[in-house]
Write a protein that holds these residues in place. Structure first.
Motif, PDB file in Angstrom:
ATOM      1  N   TYR A  87       0.946  -1.143   0.001  1.00 31.91           N
ATOM      2  CA  TYR A  87      -0.111  -0.100  -0.004  1.00 31.91           C
ATOM      3  C   TYR A  87       0.864   1.199   0.056  1.00 31.91           C
ATOM      4  O   TYR A  87       1.724   1.420   0.892  1.00 31.91           O
ATOM      5  CB  TYR A  87      -1.058  -0.095   1.176  1.00 31.91           C
ATOM      6  N   SER A  88       0.753   2.134  -0.826  1.00 31.46           N
ATOM      7  CA  SER A  88       1.641   3.192  -0.975  1.00 31.46           C
ATOM      8  C   SER A  88       0.679   4.469  -0.086  1.00 31.46           C
ATOM      9  O   SER A  88      -0.383   5.002  -0.423  1.00 31.46           O
ATOM     10  CB  SER A  88       1.656   3.811  -2.297  1.00 31.46           C
ATOM     11  N   LYS A  89       1.446   4.818   0.825  1.00 30.12           N
ATOM     12  CA  LYS A  89       0.883   5.773   1.717  1.00 30.12           C
ATOM     13  C   LYS A  89       0.974   7.259   1.206  1.00 30.12           C
ATOM     14  O   LYS A  89       0.434   8.246   1.838  1.00 30.12           O
ATOM     15  CB  LYS A  89       1.615   5.734   3.269  1.00 30.12           C
ATOM     16  N   HIS A  90       1.867   7.218   0.433  1.00 22.66           N
ATOM     17  CA  HIS A  90       2.355   8.700  -0.304  1.00 22.66           C
ATOM     18  C   HIS A  90       2.288   8.808  -1.704  1.00 22.66           C
ATOM     19  O   HIS A  90       2.309   7.717  -2.291  1.00 22.66           O
ATOM     20  CB  HIS A  90       3.599   9.265   0.285  1.00 22.66           C
ATOM     21  N   THR A  91       2.278   9.651  -2.436  1.00 20.76           N
ATOM     22  CA  THR A  91       2.584  10.014  -3.954  1.00 20.76           C
ATOM     23  C   THR A  91       4.051  10.139  -4.353  1.00 20.76           C
ATOM     24  O   THR A  91       4.474  11.229  -3.374  1.00 20.76           O
ATOM     25  CB  THR A  91       1.561  11.098  -4.349  1.00 20.76           C
ATOM     26  N   PHE A  92       4.451   9.701  -5.175  1.00 18.65           N
ATOM     27  CA  PHE A  92       5.715   9.952  -5.665  1.00 18.65           C
ATOM     28  C   PHE A  92       5.787  10.410  -7.133  1.00 18.65           C
ATOM     29  O   PHE A  92       5.163  10.022  -8.195  1.00 18.65           O
ATOM     30  CB  PHE A  92       6.435   8.633  -5.677  1.00 18.65           C
ATOM     31  N   VAL A  93       6.345  11.765  -7.401  1.00 19.81           N
ATOM     32  CA  VAL A  93       6.418  12.532  -8.377  1.00 19.81           C
ATOM     33  C   VAL A  93       7.440  12.972  -8.762  1.00 19.81           C
ATOM     34  O   VAL A  93       8.355  13.527  -7.976  1.00 19.81           O
ATOM     35  CB  VAL A  93       5.400  13.480  -8.280  1.00 19.81           C
ATOM     36  N   THR A  94       8.061  12.919 -10.228  1.00 24.12           N
ATOM     37  CA  THR A  94       9.408  13.650 -10.617  1.00 24.12           C
ATOM     38  C   THR A  94       9.231  15.005 -10.456  1.00 24.12           C
ATOM     39  O   THR A  94       8.300  15.641 -10.797  1.00 24.12           O
ATOM     40  CB  THR A  94       9.550  13.154 -11.965  1.00 24.12           C
ATOM     41  N   ALA A  95      10.574  15.414  -9.903  1.00 24.66           N
ATOM     42  CA  ALA A  95      10.666  17.161  -9.954  1.00 24.66           C
ATOM     43  C   ALA A  95      11.367  17.625 -11.013  1.00 24.66           C
ATOM     44  O   ALA A  95      11.626  18.912 -11.386  1.00 24.66           O
ATOM     45  CB  ALA A  95      11.396  17.213  -8.711  1.00 24.66           C
ATOM     46  N   GLN A  96      12.119  16.548 -11.926  1.00 26.46           N
ATOM     47  CA  GLN A  96      12.691  17.090 -13.248  1.00 26.46           C
ATOM     48  C   GLN A  96      12.767  15.443 -13.891  1.00 26.46           C
ATOM     49  O   GLN A  96      12.432  14.583 -13.465  1.00 26.46           O
ATOM     50  CB  GLN A  96      14.133  17.415 -12.922  1.00 26.46           C
TER      51      GLN A  96
END
Length: 613
Positions: A87-96
């Protein structure tokens, strides 16, 4: 990349060096490579993740709603916790733009079960990873604590008495000298040790006569360590011999103290409760000074463990105020205790000063206080000197209680506030800004609240006042060029290739937010809390408020890191940082923070029409 290059890459990332050769090859064979654009969501909160990611190049942010919790860069990985918990508790997003190796969940979980070292690492680290991002650099700082010397810890004074001393006299000495342990010496110079627990368990329970010889309840076979020995070695010696304390000797083989398990625990842990308790129980100024001097150790420990800078500043601010309040109670004339409000101002008042850089304090005295000005100023001069001795440097601008300008009756402060607001000048704006950030140290905070309300009353009659109050930010340039390069002050030869992070970033945020908060008649002091309040009032949108908070925290963190390094190398702490001392990720984050500062500056220019003031 070849299999060899992939296995070498994996082995360079802790804890994957613990994989067997066969497991490394299995990992390498299963790796895929992905190319991700900027602002691309890799994994959403609530997802059931399918992969673990190893970053070859780029930057990935771990977010909870709009708050950035952690940042991952080259040679780092994410998110094993999500795979383990499915389960992913957070979101992962690219900053570049980012390039990653991807390893399937099945391979990772299967190997985790087969490799006990790998399994132990991840299951022990889950709680830590959820609460703080402990990066490699901070782990190095933490490991430095392990090479600390015995003399750096809290070594108790060694009091040596004759073996024939009476139990009563020995207990009297323990109470008088405030030590938990005594050393005894007999006629043949043989040494013994007796502790406070020996008195409880041997004297009282056995109903011994208080005039009996204390040597009867002592213990022989003392174990010694050198004051320049490593602390962890002292800990090993205690464990080996089953001891709670060992005797410390210097290089001349002379006894210079005693170190116990509590002292060791206090050093390796932050032990802030113990320090706070020591402050509360301090009976002498010397005891209070000793407690105050432990704060730097606490700061280093918290920083090494990855604790966020805003928590560190909040904690240290509270401890500083506890010390100042206790010192005030110990030294002030009795009438001042109920008829005066001691305040800290500036960054200390906002709760944003971590290391002791200078004193910014003042005293508000009740109009009916019968003490003469001479009596009051005699006390304030002594108070300032005590703080200097405690390690609080003098304020170069003389903003201290020992200066009569900052030590006056309540009605005189109202006259001063009226002058600050109605007679605009650089000094008056600075003094008002400092005082607006004031926080009460002792219980008489109602006196300060009344003066703050008077500021709002007088300031609200002059719209142009806020424009002039904000305009000072125009005197400071954000040190970021058009093409995102750092801009240095070529005239400042002493700090060539360095950036004044306070003038170029921290001050602009503080003064801008302070001006808006003053216009809204806010009683908030802390910059982050002021930002949140301005967002609630609709002055700042949610996204920009979040960016401001993160930028502010980052600037404070970089400043703290730089100054701790300067302290360790014996340099003077200041507001300058050298970008060359930052890693790639930190440089990029610093540039992003400066961009946010520029946006805030432009907002204030528009809001107050600063180009026309």
């Amino acid at each position: 990349m070849s299999i060899l290059e992939q296995t070498t890459f994996l082995k360079s990332i802790h804890p994957f060096e613990n994989l067997t050769k066969a497991q490394l090859e299995k990992f390498a064979e299963a790796l895929d490579i992905v190319y991700l654009k900027k602002d691309e969501i890799i994994q959403k909160q609530g997802d059931e993740p399918e992969n673990i990611y190893f970053i070859l190049k780029g930057l990935v942010q771990e977010k909870h709603e709009d708050e950035v919790l952690s940042i991952y860069s080259n040679n780092e990985f994410f998110d094993p916790i999500s795979l383990i918990e499915n389960y992913s508790k957070h979101t992962f997003v690219t900053a570049q733009e980012t390039i990653c190796y991807v390893l399937a969940k099945e391979v990772f979980i299967k190997t985790l079960r087969e490799n006990s070292l790998l399994e132990s690492f991840f299951f022990q680290s889950i709680s830590q990873k959820l609460n703080a991002n402990i990066n490699n650099e901070k782990n190095k700082e933490l490991s430095n604590l392990m090479v600390a010397k015995v003399k750096e810890a809290n070594v108790h004074r060694a009091i040596v008495l004759p073996y024939e001393t009476s139990i009563f006299d020995a207990v009297t000495t323990i109470k008088k000298e405030k030590v938990p342990t005594l050393l005894l010496k007999d006629d043949e110079n043989k040494m013994y040790i007796v502790t406070d627990s020996d008195f409880r368990e041997k004297v009282i329970l056995n109903r011994m006569d208080f005039d009996d010889i204390v040597g009867k309840i002592s213990n022989e076979g003392l174990v010694y360590v050198n004051e320049n020995d490593f602390l962890f070695n002292a800990q090993l010696i205690m464990a080996k011999h089953g001891l709670k304390r060992v005797v410390v000797k210097n290089d001349n083989d002379e006894i210079c103290g005693i170190i116990d398990q509590i002292s060791l625990s206090s050093f390796f842990a932050t032990h802030t409760f113990s320090v706070s308790n020591t402050i509360a129980k301090a009976e002498t100024i010397e005891e209070l000074k000793k407690a105050s001097q432990s704060f730097t150790k606490i700061i280093k420990s918290l920083n090494a463990k990855g604790v966020k800078v805003d928590f560190i500043s909040k904690l240290i601010n509270q401890l500083n105020r506890n010390v100042m309040d206790k010192l005030f109670k110990m030294t002030a004339p009795k009438e001042l205790l109920t008829n005066a409000c001691l305040v800290v101002m500036g960054s200390e008042g906002r709760g944003e000063q971590i290391l002791k850089t200078d004193q910014d304090n003042a005293l508000i005295i009740d109009d009916n206080c019968s003490l003469s000005d001479e009596e009051i100023l005699k006390f304030t001069h002594e108070y300032t000197e005590y703080l200097v001795d405690f390690g609080f440097p003098r304020c170069e601008g003389n903003i201290m209680v020992s200066n009569p300008y900052w030590c006056r009756r309540q009605k005189d402060y109202k006259d001063l506030i009226y002058e600050w607001i109605t007679q605009p000048s650089g000094d008056n704006f600075m003094n008002l800004a400092i005082f607006y950030d004031a926080m009460a140290v002792n219980e008489n905070r109602a006196m300060l609240t009344e003066l703050k309300e008077y500021i709002f009353k007088i300031g609200s009659t002059s719209k142009t006042f806020y424009m002039h109050f904000a305009k000072i930010i125009m005197d400071f340039d954000v040190p970021l060029g058009f093409f995102d390069g750092f801009v240095f002050d070529s005239k400042n030869k002493e700090h060539n290739n360095e950036i004044d992070i306070k003038k170029g970033g921290i001050f602009i945020i503080v003064q801008s937010i302070r001006t808006l908060s003053l216009e809204y008649k806010s009683m908030r002091l802390n910059t982050i809390k002021r930002i949140k309040e301005l967002q609630e009032k609709g002055e700042l949108d949610e996204e920009f408020a979040s960016e401001l908070i993160e930028a502010f925290k980052f600037l404070l963190t970089i400043k703290l890191k730089s100054n701790l390094e300067k302290m360790d190398s014996g340099e003077v702490i200041d507001n300058y940082i050298n970008p060359d001392n930052l890693n790639t990720m930190e440089k990029d984050l610093l540039k992003d923070s400066f961009k946010i500062v520029n946006r805030l500056k432009k907002k204030l220019e528009h809001h107050y029409k600063l180009n026309y003031v």
